[in-house]
Structures are given as C-alpha cells and as structure tokens.
Motif scaffolding. Structure first.
Motif, PDB file in Angstrom:
ATOM      1  N   LEU A  19       0.838  -1.208   0.000  1.00 38.02           N
ATOM      2  CA  LEU A  19       0.000   0.000   0.000  1.00 38.02           C
ATOM      3  C   LEU A  19       0.869   1.254   0.000  1.00 38.02           C
ATOM      4  O   LEU A  19       0.591   2.230  -0.707  1.00 38.02           O
ATOM      5  N   ASP A  20       1.949   1.212   0.796  1.00 40.25           N
ATOM      6  CA  ASP A  20       2.871   2.358   0.813  1.00 40.25           C
ATOM      7  C   ASP A  20       3.521   2.548  -0.566  1.00 40.25           C
ATOM      8  O   ASP A  20       3.656   3.673  -1.058  1.00 40.25           O
ATOM      9  N   SER A  78       1.685   6.403  -6.877  1.00 41.10           N
ATOM     10  CA  SER A  78       0.622   7.343  -7.218  1.00 41.10           C
ATOM     11  C   SER A  78       1.150   8.781  -7.164  1.00 41.10           C
ATOM     12  O   SER A  78       0.849   9.605  -8.038  1.00 41.10           O
ATOM     13  N   LYS A  79       1.966   9.090  -6.148  1.00 44.48           N
ATOM     14  CA  LYS A  79       2.560  10.427  -6.041  1.00 44.48           C
ATOM     15  C   LYS A  79       3.501  10.691  -7.225  1.00 44.48           C
ATOM     16  O   LYS A  79       3.500  11.785  -7.795  1.00 44.48           O
ATOM     17  N   LYS A  81       3.056  13.592 -10.005  1.00 44.36           N
ATOM     18  CA  LYS A  81       4.110  14.568 -10.311  1.00 44.36           C
ATOM     19  C   LYS A  81       4.459  14.543 -11.795  1.00 44.36           C
ATOM     20  O   LYS A  81       4.679  15.584 -12.414  1.00 44.36           O
ATOM     21  N   ALA A  82       4.486  13.349 -12.372  1.00 48.90           N
ATOM     22  CA  ALA A  82       4.784  13.218 -13.801  1.00 48.90           C
ATOM     23  C   ALA A  82       3.690  13.885 -14.633  1.00 48.90           C
ATOM     24  O   ALA A  82       3.975  14.570 -15.619  1.00 48.90           O
TER      25      ALA A  82
END
Length: 113
Positions: A13-14, A20-21, A25-26
C-alpha cells in the motif's frame, strides 16, 4: 504469519501511494511542459506574424509610392489636356456659334433629284 502478511500488505500500500505520487508529479510536469510549449509556440507565431506584417507594410509602401507617383503624373497630364481642350473651346466658341446661327438662318433649299 498474519503479522507478516499484514506488514507485506502495508508495504504494498505504501509503494502504491508512492507510485501514485510519482505518477501525479509526472502528470503535473507533463501538463506544465505542454503549457510551456503552447506558450512558446504562440510567441513564435506572433513573432512570425509581426515579421510578415512588417514585410508586407514595407512592400506596400514601396509599391504604393510608385503607384502614387504614376497617379500624380497621370493627374497632371489630364489637367493639362483639360486646360488645352477648354482653351481650344474658348478660342473657337465664337466661330462655332456664328456657324450654327448662319446654318439656321440661311436656308438653301435644294430640290430632290
């Protein structure tokens, strides 16, 4: 075993959140680059348009001056011809009027043949 599974799931999950972050950002970076490219293209187009407009105005000014000079010359010639025609009319108007009156008042009937 369940603690180990729970820790593995938490790690996944981490990792998913971190991925996802990174993806977000991309996307933001891509959006920023697209905007920059669009703005740069607009600036290039505007510069090109301004350059071509200046070239057109220069071309127009060069060719309009030639046309204006030709038009001025033609106007001068036309004015000279008009003055010449008016002078000839004034010079001959008395004779023309006399000839017309003479033709009206002197009737020389000629019998048909």
């Amino acid at each position: 075993m369940s603690a180990q599974n729970s820790a593995g799931i938490q790690t996944l999950l981490d990792a998913e959140r971190e991925a996802s972050k990174i993806v977000q950002k991309a996307r933001e970076y891509r959006t920023k680059k697209v905007r920059e490219a669009r703005d740069e293209a607009k600036n290039e187009i505007e510069a090109y348009r301004a350059k071509k407009e200046a070239e057109f105005k220069k071309f127009e000014a060069e060719h309009t001056q030639g046309n204006k000079a030709a038009q001025d010359e033609a106007d001068k010639e036309a004015e000279a011809k008009i003055r010449e025609i008016k002078a000839a009319g004034k010079k001959s108007q008395g004779k023309v009027a006399d000839d017309l009156l003479d033709a009206v008042f002197r009737v020389n009937p000629v019998p048909p043949v």
